[in-house]
Write a protein that holds these residues in place. Structure first.
Motif, short mmCIF file in Angstrom:
data_model
loop_
_atom_site.label_atom_id
_atom_site.label_comp_id
_atom_site.label_asym_id
_atom_site.label_seq_id
_atom_site.Cartn_x
_atom_site.Cartn_y
_atom_site.Cartn_z
N LEU A 183 0.80 -1.22 0.00
CA LEU A 183 0.00 0.00 0.00
C LEU A 183 0.83 1.28 0.00
CD1 LEU A 183 -2.84 -0.96 2.50
CD2 LEU A 183 -3.16 -0.20 0.14
N GLN A 184 2.12 1.17 0.17
CA GLN A 184 2.96 2.36 0.23
C GLN A 184 2.87 3.17 -1.07
OE1 GLN A 184 4.70 3.01 3.33
NE2 GLN A 184 3.28 1.34 3.77
N GLY A 185 2.72 4.51 -0.93
CA GLY A 185 2.67 5.35 -2.11
C GLY A 185 1.41 6.19 -2.19
N PHE A 186 1.14 6.75 -3.36
CA PHE A 186 0.02 7.65 -3.60
C PHE A 186 -1.14 6.91 -4.25
CE2 PHE A 186 3.83 10.22 -3.53
CZ PHE A 186 3.45 11.35 -2.82
N TRP A 187 -2.36 7.23 -3.80
CA TRP A 187 -3.55 6.57 -4.33
C TRP A 187 -4.58 7.60 -4.76
CZ3 TRP A 187 -3.59 1.33 -4.99
CH2 TRP A 187 -2.54 0.64 -4.38
N GLU A 225 -12.52 6.75 -10.12
CA GLU A 225 -13.46 7.40 -11.03
C GLU A 225 -13.05 8.84 -11.34
OE1 GLU A 225 -17.42 7.08 -9.60
OE2 GLU A 225 -17.45 4.89 -9.62
N THR A 226 -12.76 9.61 -10.30
CA THR A 226 -12.46 11.03 -10.52
C THR A 226 -10.99 11.29 -10.84
OG1 THR A 226 -11.97 11.44 -8.17
CG2 THR A 226 -14.28 11.62 -8.88
N GLU A 227 -10.14 10.32 -10.49
CA GLU A 227 -8.69 10.44 -10.65
C GLU A 227 -8.10 11.54 -9.77
OE1 GLU A 227 -7.48 10.65 -14.72
OE2 GLU A 227 -8.35 8.70 -15.23
N ASP A 228 -8.84 11.95 -8.74
CA ASP A 228 -8.32 12.92 -7.77
C ASP A 228 -7.43 12.20 -6.77
OD1 ASP A 228 -9.74 15.02 -8.89
OD2 ASP A 228 -11.49 14.69 -7.60
N LEU A 229 -6.33 12.85 -6.40
CA LEU A 229 -5.45 12.29 -5.39
C LEU A 229 -6.19 12.30 -4.05
CD1 LEU A 229 -2.64 11.31 -4.51
CD2 LEU A 229 -2.02 13.70 -4.16
N VAL A 230 -6.26 11.15 -3.37
CA VAL A 230 -7.02 11.03 -2.14
C VAL A 230 -6.10 10.94 -0.92
CG1 VAL A 230 -8.74 9.67 -0.87
CG2 VAL A 230 -8.89 9.88 -3.36
N PHE A 231 -5.08 10.10 -0.98
CA PHE A 231 -4.19 9.97 0.17
C PHE A 231 -2.84 9.39 -0.26
CE2 PHE A 231 -7.00 6.22 0.09
CZ PHE A 231 -6.09 5.19 -0.05
N ARG A 232 -1.91 9.54 0.64
CA ARG A 232 -0.58 8.94 0.51
C ARG A 232 -0.37 8.04 1.71
NH1 ARG A 232 5.32 11.94 1.17
NH2 ARG A 232 6.59 10.11 0.70
N ILE A 233 0.18 6.85 1.50
CA ILE A 233 0.52 5.96 2.60
C ILE A 233 2.03 5.89 2.70
CG2 ILE A 233 0.47 3.58 3.42
CD1 ILE A 233 -2.35 3.35 2.37
N SER A 243 -1.36 5.99 -8.08
CA SER A 243 -1.11 7.13 -8.96
C SER A 243 0.03 6.81 -9.93
CB SER A 243 -0.75 8.36 -8.13
OG SER A 243 -0.34 9.41 -8.98
N SER A 244 -0.19 7.22 -11.16
CA SER A 244 0.85 7.02 -12.18
C SER A 244 1.60 8.32 -12.46
CB SER A 244 0.20 6.51 -13.48
OG SER A 244 -0.79 7.41 -13.95
N ASN A 245 1.30 9.36 -11.65
CA ASN A 245 1.95 10.66 -11.84
C ASN A 245 3.29 10.69 -11.12
OD1 ASN A 245 2.73 13.31 -12.04
ND2 ASN A 245 0.84 14.18 -11.23
N PRO A 246 4.39 10.77 -11.83
CA PRO A 246 5.71 10.74 -11.19
C PRO A 246 6.02 12.00 -10.39
CG PRO A 246 5.92 11.21 -13.53
CD PRO A 246 4.48 10.89 -13.30
N GLU A 247 5.19 13.05 -10.54
CA GLU A 247 5.46 14.31 -9.85
C GLU A 247 4.69 14.44 -8.54
OE1 GLU A 247 4.66 17.46 -12.54
OE2 GLU A 247 6.19 16.87 -14.00
N GLU A 248 3.93 13.42 -8.16
CA GLU A 248 3.13 13.52 -6.93
C GLU A 248 4.01 13.85 -5.72
OE1 GLU A 248 0.11 13.75 -7.00
OE2 GLU A 248 -0.96 12.24 -8.13
N ASP A 249 5.15 13.21 -5.62
CA ASP A 249 6.00 13.38 -4.46
C ASP A 249 6.49 14.82 -4.30
OD1 ASP A 249 7.27 12.03 -2.19
OD2 ASP A 249 9.13 12.64 -3.17
#
Length: 265
Positions: free
Chosen positions: A39-43, A47-55, A112-118
């Motif tokens: 579960l580690q990482g961004f999720w 449906e909306t593709e909005d960032l919800v949380f990071r673990i 998340s497949s966005n490499p810039e989330e971090d």
């Protein structure tokens, strides 16, 4: 001797059963470390593709900047929060995380497949704390029985945190944090001070149920009226961002005595 042997055998059997039960209980409560690692990482919401949380580690950090990070465990097929809330996991893979919320609805997340989330995630450990106040200072002069009374109210924001238990849009429990207030009332008859004191949320414990008061903020204090009893002020205690409030009357007599009572919920 035969009777003694039977007693010993029964005692050993009972001990064995007790040990097995304790072992089984421990096994049942053992955490699934592999699932937590997965579960580690961004999720994001599927449906909306909005960032919800990071673990990260054993903590969930929400994208909502007012929600506090939440400690969690994976036990069996459930996500268990520190509060004790538990959510059944429907599917967990390297890129998919599906669970059932408090209403039993299936909520779907994907990695998340966005490499810039971090690089854009900047509020991991410091949620934005909201201050819940109205007008900060107010005063006026009122007349009764030919005498003039000057009252003064000051609303003083504090750093005392109030935790509101709520649910996210996905129906998962989150804690939002707010700052409480201290109210000050002073009443003068001409130059004579009749009353001057601070009011804190804890002083209303006799008039507001404990469960409500714990999540409520002392949000406002207003002058109401003056009559033969004295000057009436109304304190408002509300659960932030909700419709639930208690209105508690604060009566200051002409002798400087204080009385309180609940007048509205």
């Amino acid at each position: 001797m035969k009777k003694l042997s039977i007693i010993i055998i029964l005692a050993l059997a009972l001990c064995g059963c007790g040990n097995r039960s304790a072992s089984d209980a421990t096994t049942e409560q053992a955490e699934d470390r592999d699932a937590k690692t997965m579960l580690q990482g961004f999720w994001v919401d599927n449906e909306t593709e909005d960032l919800v949380f990071r673990i990260a580690g054993d903590t969930i950090f929400y994208s909502d900047t007012t929600s506090m990070p939440a400690y969690f465990r994976i036990v069996g097929d459930s996500l268990v929060l520190a509060s004790g809330a538990s959510y059944n996991i429907d599917k967990l893979t390297e890129n998919l995380f599906w669970l059932h919320n408090q209403n039993g609805d299936l909520v779907k997340y994907r990695r998340s497949s966005n490499p810039e989330e971090d690089s854009v995630w900047v509020h991991d450990t410091t949620p934005r704390i909201m201050t819940y106040t109205h007008q900060v200072k107010t005063d006026s002069v009122v007349v009764y029985g030919g005498d003039r009374y000057h009252w003064y109210i000051a609303i003083n924001p504090t750093k005392y945190k109030v935790i509101k238990h709520a649910y996210s849009d996905d129906g998962v429990e989150v804690d939002n944090v707010y700052y409480d207030n201290i109210m000050h009332i002073s009443v003068y008859k001409g130059a004579q001070k009749l009353y001057s004191s601070d009011f804190r949320k804890s002083q209303y414990s006799k008039f507001v149920p404990a469960g409500f008061l714990e999540q409520a903020v002392l949000g406002n204090m207003e002058f109401s009226s003056i009559d033969a009893e004295g000057l009436h002020f109304n304190a408002t205690l509300c659960i932030p961002d909700g419709a639930s409030c208690y209105l508690v009357e604060t009566l200051i007599s002409y002798k400087g005595e204080l009385k309180m009572k609940t007048i509205e919920y």
